[in-house]
Write an enzyme that holds these catalytic residues in place. Structure first.
Site, mmCIF file in Angstrom:
data_model
loop_
_atom_site.group_PDB
_atom_site.id
_atom_site.type_symbol
_atom_site.label_atom_id
_atom_site.label_comp_id
_atom_site.label_asym_id
_atom_site.label_seq_id
_atom_site.Cartn_x
_atom_site.Cartn_y
_atom_site.Cartn_z
ATOM 1 N N ASN A 108 -90.714 -53.994 -0.713
ATOM 2 C CA ASN A 108 -91.754 -54.727 -0.005
ATOM 3 C C ASN A 108 -91.818 -54.294 1.455
ATOM 4 O OD1 ASN A 108 -92.046 -55.980 -2.434
ATOM 5 N ND2 ASN A 108 -90.908 -57.826 -1.847
ATOM 6 N N VAL A 109 -93.015 -54.371 1.985
ATOM 7 C CA VAL A 109 -93.233 -53.902 3.366
ATOM 8 C C VAL A 109 -93.586 -55.068 4.295
ATOM 9 C CG1 VAL A 109 -93.966 -51.612 2.609
ATOM 10 C CG2 VAL A 109 -95.679 -53.409 2.839
ATOM 11 N N ASP A 110 -93.381 -56.318 3.780
ATOM 12 C CA ASP A 110 -93.875 -57.504 4.496
ATOM 13 C C ASP A 110 -92.851 -58.131 5.446
ATOM 14 O OD1 ASP A 110 -93.639 -59.196 1.284
ATOM 15 O OD2 ASP A 110 -92.077 -58.908 2.796
ATOM 16 N N HIS A 125 -89.695 -48.709 1.419
ATOM 17 C CA HIS A 125 -91.076 -48.249 1.608
ATOM 18 C C HIS A 125 -91.619 -48.561 2.990
ATOM 19 C CE1 HIS A 125 -91.482 -48.551 -3.059
ATOM 20 N NE2 HIS A 125 -90.838 -47.448 -2.675
ATOM 21 N N CYS A 136 -96.198 -36.907 14.748
ATOM 22 C CA CYS A 136 -94.765 -36.661 15.080
ATOM 23 C C CYS A 136 -93.871 -37.808 14.627
ATOM 24 C CB CYS A 136 -94.641 -36.455 16.596
ATOM 25 S SG CYS A 136 -95.014 -37.945 17.545
ATOM 26 N N CYS A 153 -102.196 -41.764 19.485
ATOM 27 C CA CYS A 153 -100.747 -41.876 19.717
ATOM 28 C C CYS A 153 -100.432 -41.453 21.151
ATOM 29 C CB CYS A 153 -99.996 -40.949 18.779
ATOM 30 S SG CYS A 153 -100.314 -41.397 17.111
ATOM 31 N N GLY A 193 -88.721 -59.214 -9.449
ATOM 32 C CA GLY A 193 -90.122 -59.162 -9.031
ATOM 33 C C GLY A 193 -90.664 -57.778 -8.851
ATOM 34 N N THR A 194 -90.208 -56.842 -9.704
ATOM 35 C CA THR A 194 -90.760 -55.492 -9.639
ATOM 36 C C THR A 194 -91.187 -55.030 -11.021
ATOM 37 O OG1 THR A 194 -90.353 -53.172 -9.038
ATOM 38 C CG2 THR A 194 -88.433 -54.447 -9.767
ATOM 39 N N SER A 195 -92.326 -54.345 -11.078
ATOM 40 C CA SER A 195 -92.841 -53.832 -12.361
ATOM 41 C C SER A 195 -92.046 -52.606 -12.794
ATOM 42 C CB SER A 195 -94.325 -53.470 -12.218
ATOM 43 O OG SER A 195 -94.481 -52.466 -11.221
HETATM 44 C C1 BV8 Z 1 -91.919 -39.824 -3.780
HETATM 45 C C2 BV8 Z 1 -95.800 -48.793 0.655
HETATM 46 C C3 BV8 Z 1 -91.500 -37.503 -3.646
HETATM 47 C C4 BV8 Z 1 -97.267 -48.602 0.897
HETATM 48 C C5 BV8 Z 1 -95.413 -48.197 -1.695
HETATM 49 C C6 BV8 Z 1 -90.529 -39.791 -10.330
HETATM 50 C C7 BV8 Z 1 -89.666 -39.533 -9.266
HETATM 51 C C8 BV8 Z 1 -90.136 -39.530 -7.960
HETATM 52 C C9 BV8 Z 1 -91.490 -39.818 -7.699
HETATM 53 C C10 BV8 Z 1 -92.345 -40.077 -8.743
HETATM 54 C C11 BV8 Z 1 -91.870 -40.070 -10.055
HETATM 55 N N1 BV8 Z 1 -92.922 -40.371 -10.854
HETATM 56 C C12 BV8 Z 1 -94.026 -40.578 -10.105
HETATM 57 C C13 BV8 Z 1 -93.718 -40.395 -8.824
HETATM 58 C C14 BV8 Z 1 -94.661 -40.503 -7.711
HETATM 59 C C15 BV8 Z 1 -94.769 -41.903 -7.142
HETATM 60 C C16 BV8 Z 1 -94.747 -42.979 -8.188
HETATM 61 O O1 BV8 Z 1 -93.707 -43.543 -8.473
HETATM 62 N N2 BV8 Z 1 -95.934 -43.289 -8.734
HETATM 63 C C17 BV8 Z 1 -96.049 -44.358 -9.705
HETATM 64 C C18 BV8 Z 1 -97.378 -45.088 -9.501
HETATM 65 C C19 BV8 Z 1 -95.929 -43.747 -11.089
HETATM 66 N N3 BV8 Z 1 -93.716 -42.127 -6.175
HETATM 67 C C20 BV8 Z 1 -93.925 -41.748 -4.912
HETATM 68 O O2 BV8 Z 1 -94.927 -41.168 -4.543
HETATM 69 C C21 BV8 Z 1 -92.820 -42.035 -3.915
HETATM 70 N N4 BV8 Z 1 -92.550 -40.823 -3.204
HETATM 71 O O3 BV8 Z 1 -91.367 -39.906 -4.813
HETATM 72 O O4 BV8 Z 1 -92.026 -38.663 -3.051
HETATM 73 C C22 BV8 Z 1 -91.205 -36.574 -2.548
HETATM 74 C C23 BV8 Z 1 -89.899 -36.142 -2.379
HETATM 75 C C24 BV8 Z 1 -89.636 -35.256 -1.358
HETATM 76 C C25 BV8 Z 1 -90.655 -34.823 -0.493
HETATM 77 C C26 BV8 Z 1 -91.967 -35.301 -0.659
HETATM 78 C C27 BV8 Z 1 -92.248 -36.175 -1.688
HETATM 79 C C28 BV8 Z 1 -93.254 -43.049 -2.886
HETATM 80 C C29 BV8 Z 1 -93.479 -44.386 -3.515
HETATM 81 C C30 BV8 Z 1 -93.718 -45.451 -2.416
HETATM 82 C C31 BV8 Z 1 -95.173 -45.845 -2.379
HETATM 83 N N5 BV8 Z 1 -95.379 -46.930 -1.400
HETATM 84 N N6 BV8 Z 1 -95.582 -49.144 -0.757
HETATM 85 C C32 BV8 Z 1 -98.013 -49.912 0.876
HETATM 86 O O5 BV8 Z 1 -97.425 -50.969 0.579
HETATM 87 O O6 BV8 Z 1 -99.221 -49.860 1.190
HETATM 88 S S1 BV8 Z 1 -95.186 -48.633 -3.283
HETATM 89 C C33 BV8 Z 1 -95.786 -50.175 -3.626
HETATM 90 O O7 BV8 Z 1 -95.476 -50.393 -5.005
HETATM 91 C C34 BV8 Z 1 -95.167 -51.380 -2.939
HETATM 92 O O8 BV8 Z 1 -94.093 -51.071 -2.086
HETATM 93 C C35 BV8 Z 1 -94.654 -52.200 -4.127
HETATM 94 O O9 BV8 Z 1 -93.617 -53.016 -3.824
HETATM 95 C C36 BV8 Z 1 -94.256 -51.086 -4.991
HETATM 96 C C37 BV8 Z 1 -93.812 -51.258 -6.391
HETATM 97 O O10 BV8 Z 1 -94.541 -52.200 -6.990
HETATM 98 P P1 BV8 Z 1 -93.794 -53.594 -7.296
HETATM 99 O O11 BV8 Z 1 -93.036 -54.012 -6.101
HETATM 100 O O12 BV8 Z 1 -93.048 -53.457 -8.545
HETATM 101 O O13 BV8 Z 1 -95.017 -54.517 -7.397
HETATM 102 P P2 BV8 Z 1 -96.005 -54.614 -8.622
HETATM 103 O O14 BV8 Z 1 -97.233 -55.257 -8.103
HETATM 104 O O15 BV8 Z 1 -96.086 -53.293 -9.316
HETATM 105 O O16 BV8 Z 1 -95.275 -55.608 -9.646
HETATM 106 C C38 BV8 Z 1 -95.010 -56.942 -9.268
HETATM 107 C C39 BV8 Z 1 -94.071 -57.499 -10.302
HETATM 108 O O17 BV8 Z 1 -93.726 -58.815 -9.902
HETATM 109 C C40 BV8 Z 1 -94.685 -57.604 -11.689
HETATM 110 O O18 BV8 Z 1 -93.747 -57.114 -12.647
HETATM 111 C C41 BV8 Z 1 -94.898 -59.112 -11.874
HETATM 112 O O19 BV8 Z 1 -94.707 -59.489 -13.231
HETATM 113 C C42 BV8 Z 1 -93.809 -59.677 -11.032
HETATM 114 N N7 BV8 Z 1 -94.053 -61.024 -10.487
HETATM 115 C C43 BV8 Z 1 -95.236 -61.600 -10.187
HETATM 116 N N8 BV8 Z 1 -94.992 -62.842 -9.670
HETATM 117 C C44 BV8 Z 1 -93.643 -63.003 -9.633
HETATM 118 C C45 BV8 Z 1 -93.038 -61.842 -10.144
HETATM 119 N N9 BV8 Z 1 -91.707 -61.703 -10.243
HETATM 120 C C46 BV8 Z 1 -90.938 -62.735 -9.832
HETATM 121 N N10 BV8 Z 1 -91.438 -63.881 -9.322
HETATM 122 C C47 BV8 Z 1 -92.779 -64.049 -9.214
HETATM 123 N N11 BV8 Z 1 -93.264 -65.204 -8.710
#
Ligand code: BV8
Length: 250
Positions: A108-110, A125, A136, A153, A193-195
């Site tokens: 989370n970023v909050d 994140h 930079c 900047c 709380g993560t998908s």
């Molecule tokens: C990278 C900041 C490489 C921005 C975010 C394999 C390995 C490495 C990378 C990849 C890979 N496969 C794919 C990738 C690429 C990509 C990726 O994972 N894509 C996904 C979509 C498939 N990953 C990346 O790009 C990462 N970078 O790997 O770079 C690299 C290496 C070297 C050099 C260059 C590059 C970067 C990923 C970070 C992206 N930034 N956030 C912003 O916020 O604007 S990610 C974003 O998603 C948020 O941070 C969020 O937190 C995060 C994950 O989502 P969740 O937190 O799980 O939230 P979500 O909504 O999905 O789910 C909520 C869950 O809560 C649900 O399950 C729900 O049921 C549950 N829930 C609901 N209510 C409740 C609850 N649970 C409990 N209580 C409740 N009340």
């Protein structure tokens, strides 16, 4: 009591926690949902309804249309500034002081974990309330009234951007290294709380499981990790975590 809060499961987890020396926790957007912060899976609303977060949270989207991406973050920053930690955040702050080693890792970023009192939070994140230079990466503190255009900047070479990790960007090396070390060495790992779909963060519960930790998933819905969890609490974190604290204190 929440229908899915099984007393025996809570009791078993509390027993394991009493023996644990190192507890690690990974949180996702679901932990902030009960504070009113939309999760990444929630449908986008208003002006952003036609976009997916994955299409806005990228360096390419920012380079293509800096004002649009900057405004999306400005609105999210304003929303986050208005919300407060919920009982799930407060329970994690209480949990931190009970163990020899406690590692809180968040996607989370909050900033809500720090607001609730957790220290040394690993922000994989980044933090939406912080700004840096697009060129930079130097931290910037632009005047608050820059809601429309990203401000220039101080380096004079580029404009400001949110200090978050976009899709396709590497996570901060120190943060992901510390998170992976904790997943490899903890006794109990919580995935809350993560998908479990965004990598490399999503790898952490699997790593903890492989290295012999007891792994607990807290989520109202199933995730790709669910079949691998030792315990699953199908409830909101704001309900489950205070219940766990009560069991520990009881
Ligand atoms: C990278 C900041 C490489 C921005 C975010 C394999 C390995 C490495 C990378 C990849 C890979 N496969 C794919 C990738 C690429 C990509 C990726 O994972 N894509 C996904 C979509 C498939 N990953 C990346 O790009 C990462 N970078 O790997 O770079 C690299 C290496 C070297 C050099 C260059 C590059 C970067 C990923 C970070 C992206 N930034 N956030 C912003 O916020 O604007 S990610 C974003 O998603 C948020 O941070 C969020 O937190 C995060 C994950 O989502 P969740 O937190 O799980 O939230 P979500 O909504 O999905 O789910 C909520 C869950 O809560 C649900 O399950 C729900 O049921 C549950 N829930 C609901 N209510 C409740 C609850 N649970 C409990 N209580 C409740 N009340």
């Amino acid at each position: 009591m929440h229908p899915d809060l099984d007393t025996a499961t809570i009791h078993d987890i509390a027993t394991a926690l009493r023996r644990a020396r190192h507890v690690a926790v990974l949180t996702g957007a679901g932990v902030s949902a009960e504070s009113g912060v939309p999760t990444f899976r929630d449908a986008q609303t208003g002006l952003w309804a036609k976009f997916r977060p994955e299409d806005l949270a990228t360096p390419e989207a920012f380079a293509r249309n800096p004002p649009m991406v900057w405004q999306w973050y400005a609105e999210r920053r304003e929303a986050v500034a208005r919300v407060a930690p919920n009982p799930g955040h407060h329970a994690l702050a209480k949990l931190q002081v009970r163990f020899e080693t406690f590692t809180l890792i968040t996607q989370n970023v909050d900033g809500l974990h720090a607001k609730a009192g957790n220290r040394n939070v690993i922000e994989l994140h980044g933090n939406i309330l912080k700004t840096k230079c697009f060129e930079c990466n130097a931290p910037q503190s632009p005047a608050a009234d820059h809601a429309i255009q990203p401000p220039p900047c101080s380096c004079g070479k580029s404009v400001c951007r949110p200090d978050v990790v976009w899709f396709g960007e590497a996570l901060p090396a120190k943060a992901i290294d510390a998170a992976q070390r904790a997943a490899r060495s903890c006794d109990v790992f919580f995935s809350i709380g993560t998908s479990t779909q965004v990598y490399p963060a999503a790898e952490l519960p699997f790593t903890a499981k492989q290295r012999g930790a007891l792994v607990v998933e807290i989520n109202p819905d199933a995730t790709p990790f669910t079949p691998h969890a030792d315990h699953v609490i199908r409830a909101p974190s704001g309900v489950a975590l205070p219940r766990l604290i009560a069991a520990l204190e009881g």
